[in-house]
Design a protein around this motif. Structure first.
Motif, PDB file in Angstrom:
ATOM      1  N   GLU A 186      76.233  59.070  71.655  1.00 30.38           N
ATOM      2  CA  GLU A 186      75.362  59.364  70.519  1.00 30.38           C
ATOM      3  C   GLU A 186      73.986  59.662  71.054  1.00 30.38           C
ATOM      4  O   GLU A 186      73.414  58.878  71.816  1.00 30.38           O
ATOM      5  CB  GLU A 186      75.308  58.087  69.682  1.00 30.38           C
ATOM      6  CG  GLU A 186      74.980  58.234  68.238  1.00 30.38           C
ATOM      7  CD  GLU A 186      74.989  56.849  67.615  1.00 30.38           C
ATOM      8  OE1 GLU A 186      76.069  56.391  67.237  1.00 30.38           O
ATOM      9  OE2 GLU A 186      73.909  56.227  67.593  1.00 30.38           O
ATOM     10  N   GLN A 187      73.430  60.759  70.646  1.00 31.83           N
ATOM     11  CA  GLN A 187      72.134  61.094  71.224  1.00 31.83           C
ATOM     12  C   GLN A 187      71.038  60.231  70.630  1.00 31.83           C
ATOM     13  O   GLN A 187      71.042  59.905  69.446  1.00 31.83           O
ATOM     14  CB  GLN A 187      71.801  62.575  70.965  1.00 31.83           C
ATOM     15  CG  GLN A 187      70.508  62.967  71.663  1.00 31.83           C
ATOM     16  CD  GLN A 187      70.336  64.449  71.825  1.00 31.83           C
ATOM     17  OE1 GLN A 187      71.105  65.229  71.304  1.00 31.83           O
ATOM     18  NE2 GLN A 187      69.317  64.825  72.562  1.00 31.83           N
ATOM     19  N   ILE A 188      70.114  59.896  71.492  1.00 35.02           N
ATOM     20  CA  ILE A 188      68.968  59.103  71.055  1.00 35.02           C
ATOM     21  C   ILE A 188      67.857  60.075  70.721  1.00 35.02           C
ATOM     22  O   ILE A 188      67.389  60.826  71.570  1.00 35.02           O
ATOM     23  CB  ILE A 188      68.514  58.148  72.165  1.00 35.02           C
ATOM     24  CG1 ILE A 188      69.626  57.152  72.477  1.00 35.02           C
ATOM     25  CG2 ILE A 188      67.253  57.412  71.768  1.00 35.02           C
ATOM     26  CD1 ILE A 188      69.389  56.347  73.713  1.00 35.02           C
ATOM     27  N   PHE A 189      67.454  60.057  69.465  1.00 30.38           N
ATOM     28  CA  PHE A 189      66.370  60.930  69.064  1.00 30.38           C
ATOM     29  C   PHE A 189      65.084  60.142  69.028  1.00 30.38           C
ATOM     30  O   PHE A 189      64.968  59.146  68.349  1.00 30.38           O
ATOM     31  CB  PHE A 189      66.665  61.545  67.688  1.00 30.38           C
ATOM     32  CG  PHE A 189      67.760  62.572  67.754  1.00 30.38           C
ATOM     33  CD1 PHE A 189      69.026  62.267  67.317  1.00 30.38           C
ATOM     34  CD2 PHE A 189      67.511  63.829  68.287  1.00 30.38           C
ATOM     35  CE1 PHE A 189      70.031  63.201  67.394  1.00 30.38           C
ATOM     36  CE2 PHE A 189      68.515  64.767  68.368  1.00 30.38           C
ATOM     37  CZ  PHE A 189      69.786  64.452  67.920  1.00 30.38           C
ATOM     38  N   TYR A 190      64.144  60.626  69.738  1.00 24.44           N
ATOM     39  CA  TYR A 190      62.853  59.966  69.858  1.00 24.44           C
ATOM     40  C   TYR A 190      62.196  59.770  68.496  1.00 24.44           C
ATOM     41  O   TYR A 190      61.669  58.736  68.179  1.00 24.44           O
ATOM     42  CB  TYR A 190      61.992  60.826  70.781  1.00 24.44           C
ATOM     43  CG  TYR A 190      60.573  60.366  70.948  1.00 24.44           C
ATOM     44  CD1 TYR A 190      59.533  61.285  70.905  1.00 24.44           C
ATOM     45  CD2 TYR A 190      60.254  59.041  71.170  1.00 24.44           C
ATOM     46  CE1 TYR A 190      58.229  60.888  71.096  1.00 24.44           C
ATOM     47  CE2 TYR A 190      58.958  58.635  71.346  1.00 24.44           C
ATOM     48  CZ  TYR A 190      57.949  59.563  71.315  1.00 24.44           C
ATOM     49  OH  TYR A 190      56.657  59.182  71.500  1.00 24.44           O
ATOM     50  N   ALA A 191      62.264  60.809  67.702  1.00 27.93           N
ATOM     51  CA  ALA A 191      61.531  60.763  66.434  1.00 27.93           C
ATOM     52  C   ALA A 191      62.180  59.807  65.436  1.00 27.93           C
ATOM     53  O   ALA A 191      61.504  59.237  64.597  1.00 27.93           O
ATOM     54  CB  ALA A 191      61.455  62.156  65.836  1.00 27.93           C
ATOM     55  N   ALA A 192      63.474  59.625  65.560  1.00 32.46           N
ATOM     56  CA  ALA A 192      64.185  58.833  64.547  1.00 32.46           C
ATOM     57  C   ALA A 192      63.714  57.388  64.538  1.00 32.46           C
ATOM     58  O   ALA A 192      63.446  56.820  63.482  1.00 32.46           O
ATOM     59  CB  ALA A 192      65.686  58.896  64.792  1.00 32.46           C
ATOM     60  N   GLU A 193      63.648  56.794  65.728  1.00 32.41           N
ATOM     61  CA  GLU A 193      63.223  55.381  65.772  1.00 32.41           C
ATOM     62  C   GLU A 193      62.120  55.219  66.788  1.00 32.41           C
ATOM     63  O   GLU A 193      62.356  54.741  67.895  1.00 32.41           O
ATOM     64  CB  GLU A 193      64.409  54.505  66.165  1.00 32.41           C
ATOM     65  CG  GLU A 193      65.456  54.327  65.082  1.00 32.41           C
ATOM     66  CD  GLU A 193      66.648  53.540  65.629  1.00 32.41           C
ATOM     67  OE1 GLU A 193      66.589  52.301  65.622  1.00 32.41           O
ATOM     68  OE2 GLU A 193      67.600  54.193  66.101  1.00 32.41           O
ATOM     69  N   PRO A 194      60.902  55.608  66.466  1.00 37.47           N
ATOM     70  CA  PRO A 194      59.840  55.549  67.469  1.00 37.47           C
ATOM     71  C   PRO A 194      59.477  54.129  67.882  1.00 37.47           C
ATOM     72  O   PRO A 194      58.947  53.915  68.963  1.00 37.47           O
ATOM     73  CB  PRO A 194      58.658  56.255  66.800  1.00 37.47           C
ATOM     74  CG  PRO A 194      58.956  56.218  65.341  1.00 37.47           C
ATOM     75  CD  PRO A 194      60.413  56.171  65.187  1.00 37.47           C
ATOM     76  N   GLN A 195      59.751  53.130  67.018  1.00 35.10           N
ATOM     77  CA  GLN A 195      59.429  51.754  67.398  1.00 35.10           C
ATOM     78  C   GLN A 195      60.394  51.242  68.458  1.00 35.10           C
ATOM     79  O   GLN A 195      60.081  50.361  69.229  1.00 35.10           O
ATOM     80  CB  GLN A 195      59.542  50.828  66.167  1.00 35.10           C
ATOM     81  CG  GLN A 195      58.738  51.257  64.975  1.00 35.10           C
ATOM     82  CD  GLN A 195      57.280  51.466  65.305  1.00 35.10           C
ATOM     83  OE1 GLN A 195      56.706  50.744  66.103  1.00 35.10           O
ATOM     84  NE2 GLN A 195      56.682  52.473  64.704  1.00 35.10           N
ATOM     85  N   LYS A 196      61.574  51.826  68.440  1.00 36.15           N
ATOM     86  CA  LYS A 196      62.617  51.285  69.309  1.00 36.15           C
ATOM     87  C   LYS A 196      62.695  52.014  70.637  1.00 36.15           C
ATOM     88  O   LYS A 196      62.761  51.412  71.676  1.00 36.15           O
ATOM     89  CB  LYS A 196      63.948  51.408  68.542  1.00 36.15           C
ATOM     90  CG  LYS A 196      65.135  50.893  69.262  1.00 36.15           C
ATOM     91  CD  LYS A 196      65.269  49.400  69.094  1.00 36.15           C
ATOM     92  CE  LYS A 196      66.570  48.949  69.743  1.00 36.15           C
ATOM     93  NZ  LYS A 196      66.648  47.520  69.884  1.00 36.15           N
TER      94      LYS A 196
END
Lengths: 309, 474
Positions: A186-196
């Motif tokens: 599953e790709q990790i999208f930077y914008a989706a969870e910036p806190q994480k």
């Protein structure tokens, strides 16, 4: 997949129609790039087969007209003709099956492949009948530095997962990060969870920073370096543990230290009691009171010196 | 020079018995003091990535720890003079442990500098000096052997800690490893518990029973120091022993030792630091280059007790300063010949000889100071020596690194270190030759003076007796 096969087939037909050669292939040093539309650079990989099979790794980054050439010296009965064919990823490319003639005591198979996208990569094999085979593995460059042991981090902490490409090889255009989810990635999208998640890309390296770790964050993380036609994948394992894990050996060692120190001091006390029971009072004074003892020591000897002088 | 135990110390050192337990405690303490800063480098790569700092910033952690350990020498000496070795070592162990545990919760690189570097370094200083001092109080005849054995702690602990640290890192990451190391280093408290203060009530034995070779120079030097001490005591009753004995700076032997060592330390540690990089530069793979350091540590480990044993023999003990000078010279010659080493076999040969030379030097390093100063003043002396050596110890490797960068070749660095060490070796030989001559002269003078004073004492004794005889009669 079938669309690109169709494209390749069409291009090959064009090529064959324009040059008119079908059956005999001569070992020519220059690649007849007769397709006027393609401005692609050309490259050649030539393998002289010794034995029955050989595997050749080819690193590709950018679109290219890749000529693959196989030269085989034949076996005991050198038949004048042999069937030469190509396979891609195990499937035979029927259209380019040819009959190879024995020339200068060698058989030569040569084919130009247009590598423009990721689908064009893979395993290409040239075969002489059923007897000799050369595999060309077309892929992107290998990731340089990856840690083979898991990275260990703690719940609530953050961790930096790093992937580094060998600086001698060209740098990727971009980087992607994936997280293993069962068998999928599953790709990790930077914008989706910036806190994480935080992705920091440098030229030859990429860093994934994961904040506020939980035990669920353990697992495999994949870094993908993207080139024009190819990608390259590296993986790192992350293990998240709680602080209780190192606390167990910590407490065990502290207990050991306390036991040893107590044992040594108790032994010393019992030794000095034995001495005092023996009637030697001055000795007991010396050993029972270590701190003032040391203090008095130099003063006593100084006083003896003064008396002497 | 070792003072005659009888005249100077006022007691007979046990030279055995519980002394060997004390040597074991010193072995642990000294081992942690020297090996701990070096072994932390295993964690640097991950900590560097975690805090996003450069390698030199993270390497400062080790340097701050080493610097604090050396610079806090005088503080350690004062505390040992006042309270004895045992409490200081135990407090030191607690401090390093606390420093490491606090560091495992660290949130910034500054946090690490303070916890590991300053607090840890201070704790290690409280381990190093007292351990060296207490060995001197328990041993006199077998002191070189005891010192050699105690100093063997350094390579043994390093050899153990390096793979252990790697294992801890793989299991627990750097935070968990720091926590567990905090517990492991608490074993210094166990070592401290072993350091029972020596029993000083044992009456001194008659002078004839001591080995003559040892006592001759002792009495000369001890009389020299006695005169100095009486002067200082008349100024400040007993406070000299409680703090630092600055009168050491008037001591000829101490000055020779200090001046030679300060220059020597510039060239001593750099070849160790650059051994593996030099091997890689020669084209040897990383694993084999690291293996060179293991060979070095193994040779070092065995040579140190052997050197102690040799130093104890009746041929070497009286002139042990020459043995030390030889060790320094041996180091220098090794480094000068290093660029001649070809290939991996040549480098292995160099490493073996370097290990021997380094081990000899380290085993004798503090023994010769005790030999010059005496166990009484040793804790003050070692405190002063370490704080002054702090500079060259820290500056040596970076200056050598600059030499390597400037010339692009390692051989100039080896030549420089070789020249420094050879020059120091020759300096020590010459100065100690002069010192021994002076000591022999002083011994003859003091023997003559003692004969005169004993004759006068006999005369004085006679007069009150005569007086009493007259009174009795009258």
């Amino acid at each position: 997949m079938s669309a690109s096969w169709g494209k390749l087939f069409f291009q090959l037909v064009l090529l064959l129609a324009s040059c008119g050669h079908i059956n005999t292939k001569t070992p020519s040093p220059t690649s007849p790039s007769l397709d006027p539309i393609s401005p692609l650079p050309s490259d050649i990989r030539r393998v002289v087969l010794k034995g029955e099979s050989h595997t050749e790794k080819v690193e590709l980054l950018n679109p290219v007209d890749l000529a693959l050439e196989c030269i085989w010296s034949g076996n005991e009965n050198k038949s004048p003709n042999i069937t030469g064919y190509w396979r891609k990823d195990g499937e035979e490319m029927q259209s380019i099956r040819v009959t190879v003639q024995l020339e200068n005591d060698k058989y030569t198979l040569r084919q130009v492949f247009k590598i423009v996208s990721k689908e064009n990569l893979g395993s290409y094999s040239c075969s002489f009948g059923d007897e000799a085979k050369v595999d060309f593995l077309l892929a992107g460059p290998q990731i340089g530095e990856v840690r083979d042991k898991p990275i260990v981090s703690y719940v609530g902490d953050s961790v930096v997962v790093k992937c580094k490409m060998d600086e001698k090889k060209p740098k990727p255009v971009s980087w992607n990060w994936y997280r293993a989810n069962g068998t999928d990635k599953e790709q990790i999208f930077y914008a989706a969870e910036p806190q994480k998640y935080e992705i920091k890309n440098h030229e030859w390296a990429t860093k994934l920073v994961v904040h506020k770790l939980t035990e669920g964050d353990s697992g495999f993380y994949y870094c993908e370096g993207v080139y024009a036609v190819s990608t390259t994948m590296g993986h790192v394992e992350l293990k998240v543990i709680t602080f209780l894990e190192p606390l167990k050996p910590f407490i065990a060692i502290i207990v050991e230290v306390i036991v040893l120190v107590a044992a040594i001091l108790i032994y010393e006390k019992s030794q000095s009691k034995k001495n005092s029971a023996g009637g030697n009072e001055t000795n007991a004074d010396q050993t029972n009171t270590p701190t003032p003892g040391d203090n008095n020591g130099p003063e006593e000897s100084s006083s003896t010196r003064q008396r002497k002088a | 020079m070792p003072p005659a135990a009888e005249t100077k110390l006022g007691y007979t050192p046990p030279d055995g018995g519980w002394g060997w337990a004390v040597v074991f405690g010193a072995f642990i303490s000294i081992g942690f003091s020297y090996a701990f800063p070096k072994s932390l480098t295993v964690f640097f790569k991950e900590i560097q990535a975690y805090f996003s700092v450069s390698y030199s910033e993270i390497a400062w952690v080790s340097s701050v720890m080493l610097a604090t350990m050396y610079a806090a020498g005088p503080v350690s000496s004062i505390l040992v003079n006042r309270y004895g070795s045992r409490p200081v070592v135990m407090v030191g162990g607690l401090m390093v442990s606390a420093g490491m545990v606090l560091a495992s919760f660290g949130t910034s690189i500054i946090h690490l500098y303070l916890c590991v570097g300053v607090i840890g370094g201070l704790g290690l200083a409280f381990n190093l000096q007292p351990s060296l001092a207490i060995v001197g109080t328990y041993f006199h005849v077998k002191r070189p052997l005891a010192n050699g054995l105690a100093m063997t702690g350094s390579p043994v602990v390093l050899f153990t800690l390096a793979p252990l640290n790697q294992f801890l890192f793989d299991c627990f990451g750097w935070r968990g490893s720091f926590l567990i190391l905090g517990a492991i280093v608490l074993n210094c408290c166990v070592a401290g518990a072993l350091m029972r203060p020596v029993n000083k009530s044992v009456k001194p034995q008659p002078k004839t029973e001591t080995p003559p070779a040892v006592s001759e120079e002792d009495s000369a030097q001890s009389s020299d120091l006695q005169i100095e001490e009486n002067q200082t005591e008349s100024r400040c009753q007993g406070c000299v022993q409680r703090f630092i004995d600055f009168s050491l700076f008037k001591h000829r032997g101490f000055l020779i030792y200090l001046s030679g060592n300060v220059v020597m330390f510039f060239g001593l540690f750099a070849p160790v630091v650059f051994l593996a990089p030099y091997a890689r530069h020669q084209g040897i793979d990383e694993y084999s280059s690291a293996f060179l350091l293991s060979i070095f540590a193994l040779v070092d480990m065995f040579v140190r007790p052997l050197t102690g044993l040799l130093g104890n023999t009746k041929w070497i003990r009286p002139r042990i300063q020459y043995f030390f000078s030889f060790a320094v010279l041996f180091n220098g010659v090794c480094h000068l010949l290093c660029p001649l080493a070809q290939g991996y076999a040549g480098l292995v040969l160099y490493t073996v000889f370097f290990g021997m030379a380094f081990g000899m030097l380290c085993a004798l390093l503090f023994e010769v100071l005790m030999d010059l100063i005496g166990a009484q003043h040793f804790s003050s002396a070692v405190g002063l020596v370490t704080i002054i050596e702090c500079g060259p110890v820290l500056l040596g490797p970076p200056i050598s690194g600059a030499l390597v960068d400037a010339f692009g070749d390692y051989k100039y660095m080896f030549y420089a270190c070789g020249v420094i060490l050879t020059a120091c070796g020759i300096y020590f030989f010459v100065m100690h030759f002069y010192n021994y001559k002076k000591l022999d002269e002083e011994r003859k003078q003091s023997l003559a003076a003692e004969r005169r004073t004993s004759e006068e004492a006999v005369k004085l004794k006679m007069s009150p007796d005569d007086k009493a005889a007259y009174e009795a009669e009258g």
